[in-house]
Motif scaffolding. Structure first.
Motif, PDB file in Angstrom:
ATOM      1  N   ARG A   1       5.766   7.105  -0.610  1.00 36.19           N
ATOM      2  CA  ARG A   1       5.469   7.823   0.668  1.00 36.19           C
ATOM      3  C   ARG A   1       4.681   9.170   0.719  1.00 36.19           C
ATOM      4  O   ARG A   1       3.665   9.038   1.211  1.00 36.19           O
ATOM      5  CB  ARG A   1       6.810   7.861   1.385  1.00 36.19           C
TER       6      ARG A   1
ATOM      7  N   SER B   1       2.803   0.719  -6.510  1.00 37.07           N
ATOM      8  CA  SER B   1       2.540   0.082  -5.540  1.00 37.07           C
ATOM      9  C   SER B   1       1.703  -1.328  -5.554  1.00 37.07           C
ATOM     10  O   SER B   1       1.849  -2.205  -4.952  1.00 37.07           O
ATOM     11  CB  SER B   1       1.961   0.839  -4.104  1.00 37.07           C
TER      12      SER B   1
ATOM     13  N   ALA C   1       2.760  -5.224  -5.006  1.00 33.85           N
ATOM     14  CA  ALA C   1       2.178  -6.028  -4.167  1.00 33.85           C
ATOM     15  C   ALA C   1       1.612  -7.303  -4.806  1.00 33.85           C
ATOM     16  O   ALA C   1       1.104  -8.058  -3.976  1.00 33.85           O
ATOM     17  CB  ALA C   1       1.108  -5.049  -3.335  1.00 33.85           C
TER      18      ALA C   1
ATOM     19  N   PRO D   1       1.615   2.050   0.443  1.00 31.58           N
ATOM     20  CA  PRO D   1       1.770   0.975   0.973  1.00 31.58           C
ATOM     21  C   PRO D   1       2.133   0.919   2.421  1.00 31.58           C
ATOM     22  O   PRO D   1       2.706   2.107   2.948  1.00 31.58           O
ATOM     23  CB  PRO D   1       2.694   0.340   0.116  1.00 31.58           C
ATOM     24  N   VAL D   2       2.323  -0.180   3.070  1.00 26.68           N
ATOM     25  CA  VAL D   2       2.766  -0.228   4.514  1.00 26.68           C
ATOM     26  C   VAL D   2       4.154  -0.271   4.418  1.00 26.68           C
ATOM     27  O   VAL D   2       4.910   0.383   5.608  1.00 26.68           O
ATOM     28  CB  VAL D   2       2.272  -1.590   5.158  1.00 26.68           C
ATOM     29  N   ALA D   3       4.936  -0.971   3.818  1.00 26.70           N
ATOM     30  CA  ALA D   3       6.484  -0.972   3.553  1.00 26.70           C
ATOM     31  C   ALA D   3       7.159  -0.791   2.516  1.00 26.70           C
ATOM     32  O   ALA D   3       7.265  -1.504   1.530  1.00 26.70           O
ATOM     33  CB  ALA D   3       6.961  -2.531   4.002  1.00 26.70           C
TER      34      ALA D   3
END
Length: 799
Positions: free
Chosen positions: A641, A658, A662, A688-690
């Protein structure tokens, strides 16, 4: 046993191969139960002193402000001077004439302590009366006196003490002033302005001296001469008012006694005339003696009547009993000798007849003779009983007649007594009226003579014990007292402010408090970088050496740039290996290495309660310290984050963890090998998104398994525990978890909440690292002198 003593245990190999061996050869046991209750131990004196030392600048500021305000207020307070007069107030004059037989002596009533206290309270109220103040203002002409209207310490006006009394009360040190108002106080007979009386009353203070009959009359004014003058004038006015009241009382008493004497003499003459007229109307009646004779006779007749009534009642009840149909007269008179003898004879004949009847039969002559004798004796017995009953009836009738006669006699004597009593009452009334009238006249005459003698004595019950004196020093403000109170108030406010701040400071303040709060050991205490560098600079300056170059002297252990770029100054283990901060991280390394007796944990997760607590700096320096010890170390930036490790290390983060999670790249492609510090590093990569789903994925578990076999230690930097769940998810996959907290910054409840979340998730908590503390916190206090005096950084570090 502490949590750090048993997070991991080596697993023995299974020879059968039925039980698979976990990655890394460690058995992950459930975490021990951590008691969440915390009761703060009582503080010692040194801890209270430390609180004062901690807030010394706040305490000093509060003390200085309080003391300065006290001094400022004392210097600005107008100077006031107090002069006092002491009076002895006795309930009676010390000179008394022994004149007995007065009609009424009010002063001899209540001689108790309560009465004395009431008398003093009354006199104090009289001394504080506005009428007395008005008397002084009018008699001394204070309404026109500049010294009274506008007083000052050097003000001199028209103040005059005149009169015979005030020659004895003249204050010591008061010069003789020009003549003022006349002695009789005739000046200024008009109304006095109430504002002047209010001013006068503000100057006045009257107080009882406990345990004595003394009263102190004090005047506090801006002028010492005015204070002494008012004290003397007020005392003289009080004495004069008492003397006038005494004279008025004497005049009133004389007028009253004269009027009463005339009235009592006239009343005595009228009573004597009435008694003479009554004696002339009843010349032959000896009222008093006749009343005594009749009363005695009534008493005797009443006594005889009572006895006769009792006798009659006894005889009547006896007669009623004997004449009843069911009454047994024989049994009542059985005690009489004759009746008793006849009754016994009948019983004897019946016994003989009963004894012979069974043997001879009822018709036998002897039996018949016995029956005849029995009948004859029974006839005699009935005759005797009848005579006794008749005797009782006769005595009852006689007693009733005697009672009626006595009643008639008593009624006659009563009528006579009533008549004589009326005459006697009238006589006694007239005679008593005459005697009382002459007695009252004689008493009033004696009281008049004694009052005249007492009025000529003119003795006062007020004595001046200490006259007023012109004060040489101001009574207000009291400089020593005010400064002492200022010092005490400053100390109280300073101590109160320090402990007030300490009370509302909810952060953790000591190693013992950390261990008591979390039930976890303290692995290391990291000092504030800037404070440590300043301490080293001061030590160098004291030795005459040049100061060190500080690339980021304002940094606070990474707390100021958790989201920023950071800098090389945070790599203290690498850049400043001689510093006390580096030594603290080496202590951290030692605690990790010896946390488990068999083998230290391999995958170590470093997290914190919230952001900006220094977990990233702690992760990098711990990894550096382990690498410097010769271990193969991998630093894994799992903060997807807000990653920061790559900024501190100065490496590229285009690809990283990440990207691997992914599925875009392999793990080996994102692995970077660094020379300074000598370790391997995997950056976080693109955001990343999640992130929570990625760190909790199967690829993340497999990556940790692979890395555990390749390196001696894997240091994982994660996000804080409370804002997000990434650290909690990763904590279940790590061998040990280190919780970083900011000393004097992180509230207790947040630290406990973070600990509880990790414990409930099954994390293996190794201990706590306290970061960003001052040099007197915890263990740093003990070797502060060692670093300040004995450790000298190399010359290239000071360049």
């Amino acid at each position: 046993m502490a949590a750090a003593d048993r997070p991991l245990f080596p697993l023995p190999a299974d020879p059968t191969g039925a039980q698979p061996t976990p990655p890394g050869g460690y058995l992950h046991l459930p975490p021990p139960i951590i008691d969440a209750e915390f009761s703060e131990a009582p503080r010692h004196l040194r801890e209270h002193l430390w609180v004062l030392h901690k807030y010394r600048w706040l305490a000093a500021t509060c003390f200085g402000l309080t003391f300065g305000l006290t001094v400022f207020a004392t210097l600005l307070t107008p100077r006031l001077y107090t002069a006092s007069t002491r009076l002895e107030l006795a309930r009676q004059s010390p000179i008394q004439l022994r004149l007995e037989g007065n009609v009424l002596r009010l002063g001899d009533g209540d001689l108790s302590a309560n009465g004395a206290a009431t008398f003093l309270s009354t006199q104090v109220a009289a001394l504080q009366s506005r009428d007395l103040a008005e008397r002084v203002i009018r008699s001394r002409g204070l309404a026109d006196s500049e010294a009274f209207l506008d007083p000052g310490p050097r003000r001199r006006g028209r103040l005059s003490l005149s009169g015979t009394t005030l020659r004895l009360l003249r204050p010591r040190g008061l010069e003789t002033a020009p003549a003022g108002p006349s002695e009789d106080g005739s000046a200024g007979r008009g109304a006095v302005d109430p504002a002047l009386i209010d001013r006068y009353m503000r100057y006045l203070s009257v107080q009882e001296i406990r345990g004595t009959d003394l009263v102190a009359v004090r005047f506090t004014t801006p002028s010492p001469s005015l204070s002494a003058f008012l004290a003397a004038a007020h005392t003289q006015a009080y004495l004069e008012a008492n003397e006038e009241a005494r004279r008025a009382d004497d005049v009133t008493a004389k007028e009253f006694l004269g009027r009463q004497l005339r009235e009592s003499r006239e009343h005595a003459e009228r009573a004597e005339a009435a008694l003479s007229r009554f004696a002339a109307e009843h010349p032959n009646v000896a009222i008093n003696e006749e009343q005594k004779t009749v009363a005695q006779r009534i008493s005797d007749v009443s006594s005889l009547l009572s006895k006769a009534e009792g006798t009659r009642l006894a005889l009547h009840s006896r007669y009623e009993f004997l004449t009843r149909p069911d009454g047994d007269a024989l049994a009542y008179f059985l005690g009489r000798p004759g009746i008793q003898k006849l009754h016994l004879a009948i019983l004897d004949l019946r016994a003989q007849r009963a004894g012979l009847g069974q043997r001879l039969g009822p018709r036998h002559p002897q039996i018949l003779e016995l029956r005849r004798q029995e009948d004859e004796i029974e006839h005699q017995l009935r005759a005797e009983v009848g005579q006794e009953v008749a005797s009782v009836r006769s005595r009852n009738d006689a007693a009733q007649l005697r009672e009626e006669e006595l009643r008639r006699k008593l009624a006659h004597l009563g009528a006579t007594a009533v008549e004589l009593r009326d005459l006697g009452a009238r006589y006694q009334l007239l005679k008593s009226d005459e005697e009382n009238a002459y007695a009252l006249h004689a008493s009033l005459l004696k009281q008049q003579m004694e009052t005249a003698v007492n009025s000529e004595l003119a003795a006062s019950n007020v004595r001046v014990v200490e006259r007023a004196e012109v004060p040489l020093h101001a009574s207000r403000p009291n400089m020593p007292l005010d400064l002492t109170l200022g010092v005490l108030a400053g100390l109280v406010l300073a101590v109160g402010a320090a402990f007030f701040c300490e009370y509302f400071d909810q952060s953790v303040k000591s190693r013992h408090e950390v261990e008591g709060l979390l039930r976890l050991p303290t692995l290391a205490v990291i000092p504030n970088f800037a404070l440590a560098r300043r301490a080293t600079a001061r030590a160098l300056h004291a030795r005459g050496l040049p100061a060190m170059a500080d690339a980021n002297g304002a940094a606070a252990n990474g707390s100021g740039g958790e989201n920023g770029a950071g800098g090389p100054s945070d790599l203290v283990v690498l850049r400043e290996p001689w510093s006390r901060v580096a030594e603290a991280f080496r202590s951290f390394r030692t605690a990790v290495l010896f946390s488990v007796p068999e083998a230290p944990p391999k995958v170590i997760l470093v997290t914190s309660t919230r952001a900006a607590e220094g977990k990233t700096v702690g992760s990098i320096n711990l990894a550096t310290a382990l690498a410097q010890a010769g271990s193969r170390v991998l630093l894994l930036d799992a903060d997807l984050r807000h990653p920061r490790c790559h900024c501190l290390l100065g490496v590229d983060a285009a690809r990283g963890l990440s990207s691997f999670l992914a599925g875009k790249v392999e793990l080996e492609s994102v692995l970077q090998t660094l020379d300074a510090p000598p370790l391997s590093f995997i950056p976080a990569g693109p955001l990343p998104v999640a992130p929570a789903e990625l760190v909790g994925s199967a690829r993340m578990r497999q990556a940790l398994t692979d890395l555990r076999g390749q390196y001696d230690f894997v240091i994982v930097d994660t996000p804080p525990v409370l804002p997000v769940t990434d650290a909690v998810v990763l904590a279940t996959k790590a061998d040990a978890v280190v919780l970083v907290m900011k000393g004097h910054g992180t509230p207790r409840e947040l630290v406990r909440l973070a600990r509880d979340r990790l414990a409930l998730a099954g994390a293996r908590l190794l201990g706590v690292v306290v970061n960003n503390v001052d040099l007197a916190w915890g263990d740093l206090y003990f070797y502060d002198d060692y670093y300040r005096d004995d450790q000298t950084p190399p010359a290239e570090a000071r360049a």
